[in-house]
Motif scaffolding. Sequence first.
Motif, PDB file in Angstrom:
ATOM      1  N   ASP A 197     -22.382  48.237  13.006  1.00  0.00           N
ATOM      2  CA  ASP A 197     -22.483  46.926  13.215  1.00  0.00           C
ATOM      3  C   ASP A 197     -21.290  46.165  14.040  1.00  0.00           C
ATOM      4  O   ASP A 197     -20.220  46.775  13.917  1.00  0.00           O
ATOM      5  CB  ASP A 197     -22.136  46.173  11.679  1.00  0.00           C
ATOM      6  CG  ASP A 197     -23.311  46.421  10.832  1.00  0.00           C
ATOM      7  OD1 ASP A 197     -24.288  46.737  11.178  1.00  0.00           O
ATOM      8  OD2 ASP A 197     -22.955  46.616   9.692  1.00  0.00           O
ATOM      9  N   ARG A 198     -21.714  45.001  14.822  1.00  0.00           N
ATOM     10  CA  ARG A 198     -20.677  44.376  15.693  1.00  0.00           C
ATOM     11  C   ARG A 198     -20.429  43.129  14.889  1.00  0.00           C
ATOM     12  O   ARG A 198     -20.928  42.178  14.564  1.00  0.00           O
ATOM     13  CB  ARG A 198     -21.162  44.248  16.954  1.00  0.00           C
ATOM     14  CG  ARG A 198     -20.373  43.025  17.993  1.00  0.00           C
ATOM     15  CD  ARG A 198     -19.116  43.547  18.484  1.00  0.00           C
ATOM     16  NE  ARG A 198     -18.702  42.560  19.129  1.00  0.00           N
ATOM     17  CZ  ARG A 198     -17.506  42.803  19.818  1.00  0.00           C
ATOM     18  NH1 ARG A 198     -17.023  43.849  19.655  1.00  0.00           N
ATOM     19  NH2 ARG A 198     -16.867  41.686  20.547  1.00  0.00           N
ATOM     20  N   ILE A 219     -12.649  37.403  18.312  1.00  0.00           N
ATOM     21  CA  ILE A 219     -12.058  38.734  18.039  1.00  0.00           C
ATOM     22  C   ILE A 219     -13.303  39.738  17.511  1.00  0.00           C
ATOM     23  O   ILE A 219     -14.150  39.149  16.702  1.00  0.00           O
ATOM     24  CB  ILE A 219     -10.979  38.904  16.908  1.00  0.00           C
ATOM     25  CG1 ILE A 219     -10.016  38.074  17.202  1.00  0.00           C
ATOM     26  CG2 ILE A 219     -10.557  40.288  16.693  1.00  0.00           C
ATOM     27  CD1 ILE A 219      -9.083  38.235  18.369  1.00  0.00           C
ATOM     28  N   GLY A 220     -13.450  40.870  18.108  1.00  0.00           N
ATOM     29  CA  GLY A 220     -14.611  41.662  17.934  1.00  0.00           C
ATOM     30  C   GLY A 220     -14.037  43.061  17.229  1.00  0.00           C
ATOM     31  O   GLY A 220     -12.992  43.401  17.130  1.00  0.00           O
ATOM     32  N   HIS A 221     -15.057  43.431  16.300  1.00  0.00           N
ATOM     33  CA  HIS A 221     -14.805  45.013  15.785  1.00  0.00           C
ATOM     34  C   HIS A 221     -16.031  45.514  15.457  1.00  0.00           C
ATOM     35  O   HIS A 221     -17.222  44.739  15.004  1.00  0.00           O
ATOM     36  CB  HIS A 221     -14.079  44.435  14.399  1.00  0.00           C
ATOM     37  CG  HIS A 221     -13.693  45.688  13.430  1.00  0.00           C
ATOM     38  ND1 HIS A 221     -13.044  46.878  13.963  1.00  0.00           N
ATOM     39  CD2 HIS A 221     -14.068  46.099  12.299  1.00  0.00           C
ATOM     40  CE1 HIS A 221     -12.847  47.728  12.995  1.00  0.00           C
ATOM     41  NE2 HIS A 221     -13.562  47.250  12.063  1.00  0.00           N
ATOM     42  N   PHE A 222     -16.046  46.731  15.642  1.00  0.00           N
ATOM     43  CA  PHE A 222     -17.152  47.726  15.217  1.00  0.00           C
ATOM     44  C   PHE A 222     -17.118  48.323  13.969  1.00  0.00           C
ATOM     45  O   PHE A 222     -15.935  48.912  13.762  1.00  0.00           O
ATOM     46  CB  PHE A 222     -17.592  48.677  16.368  1.00  0.00           C
ATOM     47  CG  PHE A 222     -18.305  48.045  17.409  1.00  0.00           C
ATOM     48  CD1 PHE A 222     -19.436  47.624  17.619  1.00  0.00           C
ATOM     49  CD2 PHE A 222     -17.422  47.836  18.515  1.00  0.00           C
ATOM     50  CE1 PHE A 222     -20.040  47.014  18.887  1.00  0.00           C
ATOM     51  CE2 PHE A 222     -17.906  47.094  19.908  1.00  0.00           C
ATOM     52  CZ  PHE A 222     -19.277  46.910  19.705  1.00  0.00           C
ATOM     53  N   ARG A 223     -18.196  48.541  13.232  1.00  0.00           N
ATOM     54  CA  ARG A 223     -17.901  49.473  12.010  1.00  0.00           C
ATOM     55  C   ARG A 223     -19.175  49.841  11.580  1.00  0.00           C
ATOM     56  O   ARG A 223     -20.226  49.279  11.789  1.00  0.00           O
ATOM     57  CB  ARG A 223     -17.056  48.782  10.985  1.00  0.00           C
ATOM     58  CG  ARG A 223     -17.969  47.411  10.183  1.00  0.00           C
ATOM     59  CD  ARG A 223     -17.500  46.930   9.080  1.00  0.00           C
ATOM     60  NE  ARG A 223     -17.861  47.711   7.936  1.00  0.00           N
ATOM     61  CZ  ARG A 223     -17.619  47.848   6.698  1.00  0.00           C
ATOM     62  NH1 ARG A 223     -16.560  47.083   6.475  1.00  0.00           N
ATOM     63  NH2 ARG A 223     -17.998  48.666   5.721  1.00  0.00           N
ATOM     64  N   ASP A 279     -30.630  43.022  16.981  1.00  0.00           N
ATOM     65  CA  ASP A 279     -30.322  41.752  16.235  1.00  0.00           C
ATOM     66  C   ASP A 279     -29.519  41.992  14.916  1.00  0.00           C
ATOM     67  O   ASP A 279     -29.676  43.271  14.388  1.00  0.00           O
ATOM     68  CB  ASP A 279     -31.613  40.820  16.086  1.00  0.00           C
ATOM     69  CG  ASP A 279     -32.237  40.159  17.106  1.00  0.00           C
ATOM     70  OD1 ASP A 279     -31.472  40.078  18.063  1.00  0.00           O
ATOM     71  OD2 ASP A 279     -33.392  40.022  17.111  1.00  0.00           O
ATOM     72  N   PRO A 280     -28.817  41.209  14.338  1.00  0.00           N
ATOM     73  CA  PRO A 280     -27.803  41.327  12.976  1.00  0.00           C
ATOM     74  C   PRO A 280     -28.840  41.776  11.961  1.00  0.00           C
ATOM     75  O   PRO A 280     -28.393  42.336  10.992  1.00  0.00           O
ATOM     76  CB  PRO A 280     -27.061  40.120  12.985  1.00  0.00           C
ATOM     77  CG  PRO A 280     -27.518  39.165  14.003  1.00  0.00           C
ATOM     78  CD  PRO A 280     -28.424  39.754  14.839  1.00  0.00           C
ATOM     79  N   SER A 330     -24.605  41.427  16.339  1.00  0.00           N
ATOM     80  CA  SER A 330     -25.549  42.260  16.386  1.00  0.00           C
ATOM     81  C   SER A 330     -25.119  43.886  15.996  1.00  0.00           C
ATOM     82  O   SER A 330     -24.375  44.077  15.212  1.00  0.00           O
ATOM     83  CB  SER A 330     -25.104  42.620  18.054  1.00  0.00           C
ATOM     84  OG  SER A 330     -24.102  43.211  18.486  1.00  0.00           O
ATOM     85  N   LYS A 331     -26.091  44.545  16.291  1.00  0.00           N
ATOM     86  CA  LYS A 331     -26.134  46.040  15.709  1.00  0.00           C
ATOM     87  C   LYS A 331     -26.259  46.999  16.915  1.00  0.00           C
ATOM     88  O   LYS A 331     -27.079  46.729  17.853  1.00  0.00           O
ATOM     89  CB  LYS A 331     -26.934  46.276  14.694  1.00  0.00           C
ATOM     90  CG  LYS A 331     -26.800  45.519  13.560  1.00  0.00           C
ATOM     91  CD  LYS A 331     -27.740  45.892  12.300  1.00  0.00           C
ATOM     92  CE  LYS A 331     -27.472  45.036  11.090  1.00  0.00           C
ATOM     93  NZ  LYS A 331     -27.808  45.603  10.086  1.00  0.00           N
TER      94      LYS A 331
END
Length: 141
Positions: free
Chosen positions: A98-99, A109-113, A85-86, A133-134
């Motif tokens: 982190d998503r 739009i999605g991005h991971f970092r 969960d976030p 989410s993570k």
Amino acid sequence: MRSGIQTLLGEAGEAACYALDILEIAERARRRNLDLISALYQGIERGYIYYNENNPDDNNNFFVENPAALLSMFAGGRWTVEKADPDYIPAPGEYVVDRWERTKTGAVIGHFRLPDWDSLHDSMTVRYGKIVSKRVFRRVG
């Protein structure tokens, strides 16, 4: 240098955020830098990262098929990954990606970092979106 390298790099710039985050974790875990282009090619060749070199418009390009195996290959040892969960708070020794998602008219739009590192200088998805989410990576061997 391989033919099509510019196309690969262009696609990586558009869609490889999760793969780049995993490689950054590997650098931190090993305390040494990787040859990024070589690492991406190795991940693709082993099937851990999907890439269709014949179609730069393939929507699945740079989808990470096996994130735990990709990290294991470059960080050493055996790693696991799970979706959380976030609001998940990592335990010592865990790495979290982190998503982020941002909704634009007609599209998500999605991005991971990583919480303290981003492959983009100024992600609009991070600026205008939220963590949904993570991905939690743990060394298990």
